[in-house]
Design a protein around this motif. Structure first.
Motif, PDB file in Angstrom:
ATOM      1  N   VAL A  33     -81.948 -33.809 -69.385  1.00 35.58           N
ATOM      2  CA  VAL A  33     -81.305 -34.861 -70.179  1.00 35.58           C
ATOM      3  C   VAL A  33     -80.027 -34.338 -70.830  1.00 35.58           C
ATOM      4  O   VAL A  33     -78.981 -34.997 -70.806  1.00 35.58           O
ATOM      5  CB  VAL A  33     -82.290 -35.377 -71.249  1.00 35.58           C
ATOM      6  CG1 VAL A  33     -81.564 -36.250 -72.264  1.00 35.58           C
ATOM      7  CG2 VAL A  33     -83.421 -36.142 -70.602  1.00 35.58           C
ATOM      8  N   GLN A  34     -80.101 -33.140 -71.403  1.00 32.44           N
ATOM      9  CA  GLN A  34     -78.929 -32.560 -72.072  1.00 32.44           C
ATOM     10  C   GLN A  34     -77.781 -32.343 -71.095  1.00 32.44           C
ATOM     11  O   GLN A  34     -76.619 -32.627 -71.406  1.00 32.44           O
ATOM     12  CB  GLN A  34     -79.322 -31.222 -72.708  1.00 32.44           C
ATOM     13  CG  GLN A  34     -78.193 -30.506 -73.414  1.00 32.44           C
ATOM     14  CD  GLN A  34     -78.060 -30.891 -74.875  1.00 32.44           C
ATOM     15  OE1 GLN A  34     -78.925 -31.580 -75.418  1.00 32.44           O
ATOM     16  NE2 GLN A  34     -77.007 -30.453 -75.512  1.00 32.44           N
ATOM     17  N   ARG A  35     -78.091 -31.850 -69.901  1.00 33.80           N
ATOM     18  CA  ARG A  35     -77.047 -31.616 -68.898  1.00 33.80           C
ATOM     19  C   ARG A  35     -76.464 -32.925 -68.397  1.00 33.80           C
ATOM     20  O   ARG A  35     -75.270 -33.009 -68.081  1.00 33.80           O
ATOM     21  CB  ARG A  35     -77.637 -30.820 -67.723  1.00 33.80           C
ATOM     22  CG  ARG A  35     -76.619 -30.431 -66.659  1.00 33.80           C
ATOM     23  CD  ARG A  35     -75.629 -29.421 -67.216  1.00 33.80           C
ATOM     24  NE  ARG A  35     -74.667 -29.024 -66.206  1.00 33.80           N
ATOM     25  CZ  ARG A  35     -73.529 -29.667 -65.955  1.00 33.80           C
ATOM     26  NH1 ARG A  35     -73.239 -30.762 -66.662  1.00 33.80           N
ATOM     27  NH2 ARG A  35     -72.695 -29.238 -65.035  1.00 33.80           N
ATOM     28  N   LEU A  36     -77.293 -33.977 -68.366  1.00 33.84           N
ATOM     29  CA  LEU A  36     -76.844 -35.283 -67.899  1.00 33.84           C
ATOM     30  C   LEU A  36     -75.943 -35.973 -68.911  1.00 33.84           C
ATOM     31  O   LEU A  36     -74.886 -36.508 -68.555  1.00 33.84           O
ATOM     32  CB  LEU A  36     -78.068 -36.160 -67.616  1.00 33.84           C
ATOM     33  CG  LEU A  36     -77.844 -37.656 -67.355  1.00 33.84           C
ATOM     34  CD1 LEU A  36     -77.066 -37.862 -66.063  1.00 33.84           C
ATOM     35  CD2 LEU A  36     -79.184 -38.385 -67.286  1.00 33.84           C
ATOM     36  N   VAL A  78     -74.062 -23.780 -70.465  1.00 35.98           N
ATOM     37  CA  VAL A  78     -73.992 -23.920 -69.007  1.00 35.98           C
ATOM     38  C   VAL A  78     -73.056 -25.056 -68.624  1.00 35.98           C
ATOM     39  O   VAL A  78     -72.196 -24.920 -67.744  1.00 35.98           O
ATOM     40  CB  VAL A  78     -75.405 -24.160 -68.422  1.00 35.98           C
ATOM     41  CG1 VAL A  78     -75.318 -24.517 -66.937  1.00 35.98           C
ATOM     42  CG2 VAL A  78     -76.272 -22.926 -68.616  1.00 35.98           C
ATOM     43  N   GLY A  79     -73.199 -26.197 -69.293  1.00 36.17           N
ATOM     44  CA  GLY A  79     -72.331 -27.336 -68.986  1.00 36.17           C
ATOM     45  C   GLY A  79     -70.881 -27.092 -69.369  1.00 36.17           C
ATOM     46  O   GLY A  79     -69.963 -27.469 -68.637  1.00 36.17           O
ATOM     47  N   PRO A  92     -68.107 -33.086 -72.631  1.00 34.22           N
ATOM     48  CA  PRO A  92     -67.668 -31.702 -72.851  1.00 34.22           C
ATOM     49  C   PRO A  92     -67.539 -31.342 -74.331  1.00 34.22           C
ATOM     50  O   PRO A  92     -67.820 -30.201 -74.728  1.00 34.22           O
ATOM     51  CB  PRO A  92     -66.319 -31.625 -72.134  1.00 34.22           C
ATOM     52  CG  PRO A  92     -65.857 -33.029 -72.024  1.00 34.22           C
ATOM     53  CD  PRO A  92     -67.096 -33.853 -71.878  1.00 34.22           C
ATOM     54  N   ASN A  93     -67.112 -32.307 -75.157  1.00 34.18           N
ATOM     55  CA  ASN A  93     -66.996 -32.026 -76.587  1.00 34.18           C
ATOM     56  C   ASN A  93     -68.371 -31.869 -77.238  1.00 34.18           C
ATOM     57  O   ASN A  93     -68.563 -31.027 -78.119  1.00 34.18           O
ATOM     58  CB  ASN A  93     -66.204 -33.144 -77.268  1.00 34.18           C
ATOM     59  CG  ASN A  93     -64.732 -33.094 -76.903  1.00 34.18           C
ATOM     60  OD1 ASN A  93     -63.988 -32.254 -77.386  1.00 34.18           O
ATOM     61  ND2 ASN A  93     -64.305 -33.983 -76.016  1.00 34.18           N
ATOM     62  N   ARG A 118     -77.395 -32.024 -63.414  1.00 34.93           N
ATOM     63  CA  ARG A 118     -76.134 -32.169 -62.702  1.00 34.93           C
ATOM     64  C   ARG A 118     -76.279 -33.135 -61.526  1.00 34.93           C
ATOM     65  O   ARG A 118     -75.387 -33.954 -61.272  1.00 34.93           O
ATOM     66  CB  ARG A 118     -75.660 -30.800 -62.216  1.00 34.93           C
ATOM     67  CG  ARG A 118     -74.302 -30.840 -61.546  1.00 34.93           C
ATOM     68  CD  ARG A 118     -73.797 -29.445 -61.248  1.00 34.93           C
ATOM     69  NE  ARG A 118     -72.471 -29.472 -60.649  1.00 34.93           N
ATOM     70  CZ  ARG A 118     -71.783 -28.399 -60.307  1.00 34.93           C
ATOM     71  NH1 ARG A 118     -72.307 -27.191 -60.522  1.00 34.93           N
ATOM     72  NH2 ARG A 118     -70.583 -28.500 -59.785  1.00 34.93           N
ATOM     73  N   LEU A 119     -77.394 -33.057 -60.828  1.00 32.14           N
ATOM     74  CA  LEU A 119     -77.633 -33.971 -59.711  1.00 32.14           C
ATOM     75  C   LEU A 119     -77.792 -35.412 -60.210  1.00 32.14           C
ATOM     76  O   LEU A 119     -77.257 -36.350 -59.610  1.00 32.14           O
ATOM     77  CB  LEU A 119     -78.888 -33.546 -58.944  1.00 32.14           C
ATOM     78  CG  LEU A 119     -78.797 -32.219 -58.175  1.00 32.14           C
ATOM     79  CD1 LEU A 119     -80.153 -31.845 -57.594  1.00 32.14           C
ATOM     80  CD2 LEU A 119     -77.742 -32.297 -57.070  1.00 32.14           C
ATOM     81  N   LEU A 120     -78.506 -35.583 -61.311  1.00 31.46           N
ATOM     82  CA  LEU A 120     -78.710 -36.923 -61.855  1.00 31.46           C
ATOM     83  C   LEU A 120     -77.406 -37.540 -62.349  1.00 31.46           C
ATOM     84  O   LEU A 120     -77.201 -38.758 -62.248  1.00 31.46           O
ATOM     85  CB  LEU A 120     -79.719 -36.874 -62.999  1.00 31.46           C
ATOM     86  CG  LEU A 120     -81.174 -36.599 -62.625  1.00 31.46           C
ATOM     87  CD1 LEU A 120     -82.027 -36.463 -63.886  1.00 31.46           C
ATOM     88  CD2 LEU A 120     -81.722 -37.713 -61.745  1.00 31.46           C
TER      89      LEU A 120
END
Length: 242
Positions: free
Chosen positions: A20-23, A59-60, A166-167, A208-210
Motif C-alpha cells: 500500500v505504501q509503495r502504491l 525504496v520509492g 514522491p514528496n 510497484r506492479l499495482l
C-alpha cells in the motif's frame, strides 16, 4: 498469537502495508499499525510501523527524488521534527489501554477526514504546512499514523497524485527516521526480522506492479476502508482493556 504462526502473520501484515505504501506514497501505518499494535503492543507496533514505513518510503524515493518539491516540503518537515519528541513522550507515558484507545481514535478520525476530503483555509500555504507538519509529526511518533495530515495538506494545496507520492516518500523517510532515533527499534526475534525484510522487499515489488494497474481512486477506497476497520478494532481492544 506467538511462535511461527505469529511471525508469519506479522510478515503478511508488513507485506500488505508495504504494498500500500509503495502504491500510494502513504498508507503503511493506516493499514498495518492497528494490527501491529494489537500483536506487539503500542510501543513495539508503532516503532515497527515507523521502521517499515520509513524503509519502503526510501525504496520509492530512490526512483522519484527528482520530483520532490524541497521548498514546499521544508516547513512540513521542520514542524514535524519539532513535535516528534512530544509524541514519543506520550507513547512512553500513557498506559496501554488508554494508548490503544488514542491510537484507535486517531486512525479512525484521520481515515474519515481523508475520506471526506476536508477543505480548510488553515491547511494551505506555509501556515498550513506548519500545522499539518506539527500534527503529523506528533501522530507519527505517538501512533505511527502521520500520513493523513500530510494527505489533507496536499488535498488543500491542490497537489496531484503524481506530485504527492514522491514528496510523501521524502516525508516518510525523514520523519520516521527521527521517530526511530527518539524511540529506538522494536525488539523482534531474528526470524521475525528476516520475515519483515522479505515482506518489505516483496511489498515494494507488489506495490510497484499495482501502481501501474490499479486506478488511484479504487486503491484509495481500499486503503481507507482497511484503515478505518483497523482503527475501530484497536479502539474496541483499548476500551475492553480498561
Amino acid at each position: 498469537m506467538g511462535g511461527w504462526v505469529g511471525e508469519l502473520v506479522l510478515g503478511l501484515v508488513v507485506l500488505v502495508g508495504a504494498s500500500v505504501q509503495r502504491l500510494a506514497g502513504i498508507g503503511f501505518a493506516l493499514v498495518a499499525a492497528p494490527v501491529l499494535v494489537l500483536m506487539l503492543g503500542p510501543n513495539g507496533g508503532v516503532t515497527l510501523a515507523n521502521f517499515a514505513a520509513g524503509t519502503i518510503s526510501a525504496v520509492g524515493l530512490a526512483g522519484s527524488w527528482r520530483q520532490v518539491r524541497p521548498t514546499a516540503m521544508l516547513p512540513l518537515l521542520v514542524a514535524a521534527v519539532c513535535t516528534v519528541p512530544a509524541g514519543a513522550w506520550v507513547a512512553a507515558k500513557v498506559p496501554t489501554p488508554e494508548l490503544l484507545i488514542g491510537i484507535g481514535l486517531l486512525v479512525s478520525a484521520a481515515s474519515l477526514l481523508v475520506i471526506r476530503g476536508v477543505r480548510a483555509a488553515a491547511l494551505r500555504g506555509v501556515g498550513g504546512a506548519l500545522v499539518a507538519g506539527a500534527t503529523s509529526g506528533f501522530m507519527n511518533s505517538a501512533a505511527g499514523v502521520g500520513g493523513p495530515a500530510m494527505s489533507l495538506y496536499a488535498v488543500n494545496s491542490g497537489w496531484t497524485a503524481r506530485e504527492f507520492v514522491p514528496n510523501a516518500q521524502l516525508y516518510g523517510v525523514v520523519v520516521n527516521a527521527f521517530s526511530l532515533a527518539t524511540k529506538g527499534l522494536p525488539a523482534l526475534s531474528a526470524p521475525a526480522w528476516g520475515l519483515v525484510a522479505v515482506a518489505l522487499a516483496g511489498g515494494a515489488v507488489v506495490g510497484r506492479l499495482l501502481a501501474a494497474r490499479v486506478p488511484e481512486h479504487r486503491a484509495r477506497v481500499v486503503v481507507l476502508g482497511l484503515a478505518l476497520a483497523g482503527g475501530l478494532t484497536t479502539l474496541v481492544k483499548g476500551v475492553s482493556g480498561l
